[in-house]
Design a protein around this motif. Structure first.
Motif, PDB file in Angstrom:
ATOM      1  N   ALA A  34       0.367   4.600   5.370  1.00 17.94           N
ATOM      2  CA  ALA A  34       0.358   3.236   5.209  1.00 17.94           C
ATOM      3  C   ALA A  34       0.077   2.529   6.711  1.00 17.94           C
ATOM      4  CB  ALA A  34       1.507   2.550   4.591  1.00 17.94           C
ATOM      5  N   ARG A  78       7.222  -4.971   7.832  1.00 16.95           N
ATOM      6  CA  ARG A  78       6.191  -5.419   7.064  1.00 16.95           C
ATOM      7  C   ARG A  78       5.000  -5.530   8.112  1.00 16.95           C
ATOM      8  NH1 ARG A  78       8.145 -11.225   5.004  1.00 16.95           N
ATOM      9  NH2 ARG A  78       5.996 -11.214   4.200  1.00 16.95           N
ATOM     10  N   PRO A 133       4.894  -5.960  -1.694  1.00 18.22           N
ATOM     11  CA  PRO A 133       4.003  -4.828  -2.342  1.00 18.22           C
ATOM     12  C   PRO A 133       4.578  -3.584  -1.447  1.00 18.22           C
ATOM     13  CG  PRO A 133       2.918  -6.701  -1.833  1.00 18.22           C
ATOM     14  CD  PRO A 133       3.970  -7.066  -1.268  1.00 18.22           C
ATOM     15  N   GLY A 134       4.890  -2.507  -2.317  1.00 16.98           N
ATOM     16  CA  GLY A 134       5.197  -1.410  -1.764  1.00 16.98           C
ATOM     17  C   GLY A 134       6.457  -1.105  -1.464  1.00 16.98           C
ATOM     18  N   ARG A 144      -0.627  -5.378   7.222  1.00 16.39           N
ATOM     19  CA  ARG A 144      -1.745  -4.828   6.397  1.00 16.39           C
ATOM     20  C   ARG A 144      -2.320  -5.879   5.695  1.00 16.39           C
ATOM     21  NH1 ARG A 144      -1.889   0.651   4.751  1.00 16.39           N
ATOM     22  NH2 ARG A 144      -2.653  -0.181   2.800  1.00 16.39           N
ATOM     23  N   GLU A 145      -3.777  -5.857   5.542  1.00 19.53           N
ATOM     24  CA  GLU A 145      -4.350  -6.762   4.812  1.00 19.53           C
ATOM     25  C   GLU A 145      -3.937  -6.733   3.468  1.00 19.53           C
ATOM     26  OE1 GLU A 145      -8.772  -6.294   5.155  1.00 19.53           O
ATOM     27  OE2 GLU A 145      -8.592  -6.752   7.463  1.00 19.53           O
ATOM     28  N   ASP A 146      -3.541  -5.845   2.904  1.00 21.86           N
ATOM     29  CA  ASP A 146      -2.867  -5.840   1.451  1.00 21.86           C
ATOM     30  C   ASP A 146      -1.559  -6.207   1.447  1.00 21.86           C
ATOM     31  OD1 ASP A 146      -1.891  -3.722   2.444  1.00 21.86           O
ATOM     32  OD2 ASP A 146      -2.719  -2.070   0.984  1.00 21.86           O
ATOM     33  N   ASP A 147      -0.873  -6.505   2.428  1.00 20.77           N
ATOM     34  CA  ASP A 147       0.472  -6.983   2.650  1.00 20.77           C
ATOM     35  C   ASP A 147       1.479  -5.904   2.389  1.00 20.77           C
ATOM     36  OD1 ASP A 147      -0.158  -9.646   3.364  1.00 20.77           O
ATOM     37  OD2 ASP A 147      -0.320 -10.311   1.410  1.00 20.77           O
ATOM     38  N   LYS A 148       1.179  -4.655   2.323  1.00 19.74           N
ATOM     39  CA  LYS A 148       1.786  -3.521   1.906  1.00 19.74           C
ATOM     40  C   LYS A 148       2.891  -3.252   3.015  1.00 19.74           C
ATOM     41  CE  LYS A 148       1.814   1.279   0.126  1.00 19.74           C
ATOM     42  NZ  LYS A 148       0.916   2.214  -0.065  1.00 19.74           N
TER      43      LYS A 148
END
Length: 240
Positions: free
Chosen positions: A165, A148, A205-206, A115-119
């Motif tokens: 997600a 990831r 993240p997440g 993901r672009e937000d690294d979640k």
């Protein structure tokens, strides 16, 4: 009715297990298969083991997960992606778990991405069945994740379960090839090892903190264990 020689041969063939680290095991999936009387042929291409040119001597194949990426420029990753075309072409039962599902997606031409937000999903997260997956994925409602990256739905595949997600949590290609993002093979010992050796990933993240993993296992693991048995019945045609 007595079985024919061909039927006896098919039933006695081992299930091919592809692992990615020296100490990796097939966990609860392996336990469930052995309890059903199946022999396991365990191979580790990352350590130099070869994969069969045909599925004639194996009843089915399962490719498990690992800390590497399906996008890594490694010889054994490229070899596995290419090899997955063998069971798909021969329509042999195939199951890709986490990395294995991502390798399957790559073989079918789909993108594996972060993901672009690294979640990430590391811990227990809810999944939801699609209309096509309502029978097979009515439960579990929460599954154990450790990834990831996710994969897009390949052309010709059917989405069976999804999450917020990562939209593709489970897919089917053809009649008996499946790819999933989550880990039904997880045992309590495996969880402790992952939380210890991979503790730096709990900062991503997440990701959920380690105490949440152990707490949620008490609540959700029974449902995931029951799902595994139903899935194996379906995948290997062993109901009854």
């Amino acid at each position: 009715m007595p079985r024919s020689d061909a039927e006896t041969f098919r039933d006695s063939r081992p299930i091919l297990i592809v692992l990615h680290q020296e100490r990796s095991t097939p966990g609860r999936v392996g336990q469930a298969l052995r309890a059903r009387g199946h022999r396991l042929d365990i191979r580790r291409p990352a350590l130099g083991d070869l994969l069969p040119e045909t599925m004639e001597e194996h009843r089915a194949a399962i490719v498990f997960g690992g800390p590497m990426s399906a996008n890594d420029d490694l010889d054994y990753i490229r070899t596995e992606i290419d090899w997955i075309g063998v069971p798909l072409k021969e329509e042999a039962p195939f199951w890709g778990i986490c990395l294995g599902g991502q390798l399957m997606a790559k073989q079918l031409g789909a993108r594996v991405y972060g993901r672009e937000d690294d979640k990430v999903e590391i811990g227990y997260y809810p999944i939801h069945p699609t209309d096509e997956g309502s029978d097979l994925f009515a439960d579990p409602t929460y599954v154990y994740q450790w990834h990831r990256e996710g994969f897009e739905l390949p052309s010709g595949a059917v989405r069976l379960a999804e999450s917020e997600a990562y939209p593709v949590q489970a897919m089917r290609y053809g009649t008996n090839a499946y790819g999933i993002q989550f880990h039904p093979e997880l045992t309590a010992l495996m969880m402790n090892i992952w939380l210890t050796r991979g503790r730096e990933r709990l900062e991503l993240p997440g990701a959920q903190p380690a105490p949440d993993h152990r707490r949620d296992r008490q609540q959700y693991d029974g449902e995931l264990r029951a799902w595994l048995e139903r899935f194996l019945d379906h995948w290997l045609g062993e109901v009854g």
